[in-house]
Design an enzyme around this catalytic site. Structure first.
Site, PDB file in Angstrom:
ATOM      1  N   GLN A   1      32.248  39.571  88.550  1.00  0.00           N
ATOM      2  CA  GLN A   1      32.904  38.630  87.637  1.00  0.00           C
ATOM      3  C   GLN A   1      32.863  39.162  86.207  1.00  0.00           C
ATOM      4  OE1 GLN A   1      34.565  35.905  88.618  1.00  0.00           O
ATOM      5  NE2 GLN A   1      35.079  35.271  86.546  1.00  0.00           N
TER       6      GLN A   1
ATOM      7  N   ASP B   1      39.740  42.642  93.844  1.00  0.00           N
ATOM      8  CA  ASP B   1      40.288  42.194  92.566  1.00  0.00           C
ATOM      9  C   ASP B   1      41.501  43.039  92.171  1.00  0.00           C
ATOM     10  OD1 ASP B   1      39.349  40.015  91.124  1.00  0.00           O
ATOM     11  OD2 ASP B   1      37.529  41.049  90.474  1.00  0.00           O
TER      12      ASP B   1
ATOM     13  N   LYS C   1      35.244  30.294  93.871  1.00  0.00           N
ATOM     14  CA  LYS C   1      35.558  31.373  94.807  1.00  0.00           C
ATOM     15  C   LYS C   1      34.702  31.250  96.069  1.00  0.00           C
ATOM     16  CE  LYS C   1      37.046  34.387  91.067  1.00  0.00           C
ATOM     17  NZ  LYS C   1      36.796  35.471  90.122  1.00  0.00           N
TER      18      LYS C   1
HETATM   19  N1  GUN Z   1      37.259  36.932  84.987  1.00  0.00           N
HETATM   20  C1  GUN Z   1      38.362  36.173  84.781  1.00  0.00           C
HETATM   21  N2  GUN Z   1      39.243  36.342  85.778  1.00  0.00           N
HETATM   22  C2  GUN Z   1      38.686  37.226  86.635  1.00  0.00           C
HETATM   23  C3  GUN Z   1      39.111  37.783  87.874  1.00  0.00           C
HETATM   24  O1  GUN Z   1      40.202  37.531  88.382  1.00  0.00           O
HETATM   25  N3  GUN Z   1      38.237  38.637  88.467  1.00  0.00           N
HETATM   26  C4  GUN Z   1      37.040  38.953  87.907  1.00  0.00           C
HETATM   27  N4  GUN Z   1      36.269  39.815  88.556  1.00  0.00           N
HETATM   28  N5  GUN Z   1      36.619  38.451  86.777  1.00  0.00           N
HETATM   29  C5  GUN Z   1      37.439  37.589  86.149  1.00  0.00           C
END
Ligand code: GUN
Length: 282
Positions: free
Chosen positions: A94, A117, A50
């Site tokens: 996350q 998100d 990311k």
């Molecule tokens: N863990 C796995 N996929 C995601 C996501 O799209 N966003 C976040 N914040 N955590 C994750």
């Protein structure tokens, strides 16, 4: 007939170029704060991806790494810090979080205006009622892949396998918003194939390696594989038995290189939208 592959890297690359072109026209640099708690290697690898992708499109990315024994209060304070930070337009915590921390509490603490998100109940409610909202990145990315290939959803029967809050539930809602007829299946669905073989669009989001095989798929169906599993030999694989299903489907997404690159791309897109909305407010 072999299915046409929907190349997620290609779709993502096109969209990222559009995002990059728009970022440079803004009077503010979009800022994304990513909070990583603990040292889960998969989470770290996602977060690094990311960060790299943000930088490539000109988004400022701030990675906050916190130890796994941090208290819930300290994490909430960190979210609060970014909620009021003028240079940060998007906040991502996350998941998963350590067991002593309530994910629900943390998500609900993120300002809905910075919830790139799309996990906050306010954004979920807005999405469900068809209002302007930050859409969850993986489901949003799936819609973009269908659009890119001009695959219409109107009147189509979409069958979702999996009911997670992050993928299964919202992807069904988004497809419903796009006038598909939606069926949800999950681990307690008896005779799964009797449902999945009716799908014009089949979304595999169960989190089980190669769980969907050719007996689950109608000839000519569009198959979207959201899975990200490791086989015993360490190789990455999806929820779909790709080699056999691709002989039956009309379109299919590979793993890796399918849905994965789209998730990050929609995060960048949401962060850009958030920065634009911020500029409209000031
Ligand atoms: N863990 C796995 N996929 C995601 C996501 O799209 N966003 C976040 N914040 N955590 C994750």
């Amino acid at each position: 007939m072999t299915a046409t592959i929907i190349n997620g890297k290609e779709v993502a690359s096109n969209l990222r170029n559009e995002i990059k072109d728009e970022v440079i026209t803004l009077s503010v640099t979009p800022g994304l704060a990513v909070i990583l708690v603990g040292d889960n290697p998969a989470s770290r690898s996602y977060v690094k991806g990311k960060e790299k992708a943000s930088i490539e499109v000109g988004i400022y990315s701030e990675l906050k790494e916190l130890p796994s024994d941090i208290s819930e209060k300290e994490l909430l304070d960190m979210v609060e810090h970014y909620n009021s930070h003028p240079d940060i337009h998007g906040i991502l915590v996350q998941l998963p979080l350590p067991e002593h921390i309530s994910e629900k509490k943390v998500i609900e603490h993120i300002s809905p205006e910075k919830d790139v998100d799309g996990f906050h109940p306010v954004n979920i409610g807005r999405m469900m009622t068809g209002k302007d909202a930050f859409l969850p990145c993986t489901p949003f990315g799936i819609l973009q892949m269908l659009k890119y290939k001009n695959i219409s959803t109107e009147g189509k029967h979409a069958v979702i396998v999996g009911r997670s809050n992050i993928v299964g539930k919202p992807v069904g809602q988004l497809l419903l918003n796009e006038n598909a007829t939606v069926t949800y299946c999950h681990s307690k669905t008896p005779d799964l194939a009797s449902f999945t073989t009716q799908a014009d669009i089949l979304i595999a989001a169960a989190g089980r390696a190669e769980f969907i095989d050719e007996t689950h798929v109608k000839k000519g169906a569009v198959v979207i594989d959201v899975g990200m599993n490791r086989k015993e030999n360490g190789k990455l694989c999806g929820d779909v038995a790709y080699d056999n299903v691709k002989e039956k489907a009309s379109y299919i997404t590979p793993v890796p290189g399918g849905v994965g690159p789209m998730t990050i791309t929609m995060l960048l897109y949401n962060t850009l939208q958030s920065a634009k909305k911020h500029l409209e407010r000031v």
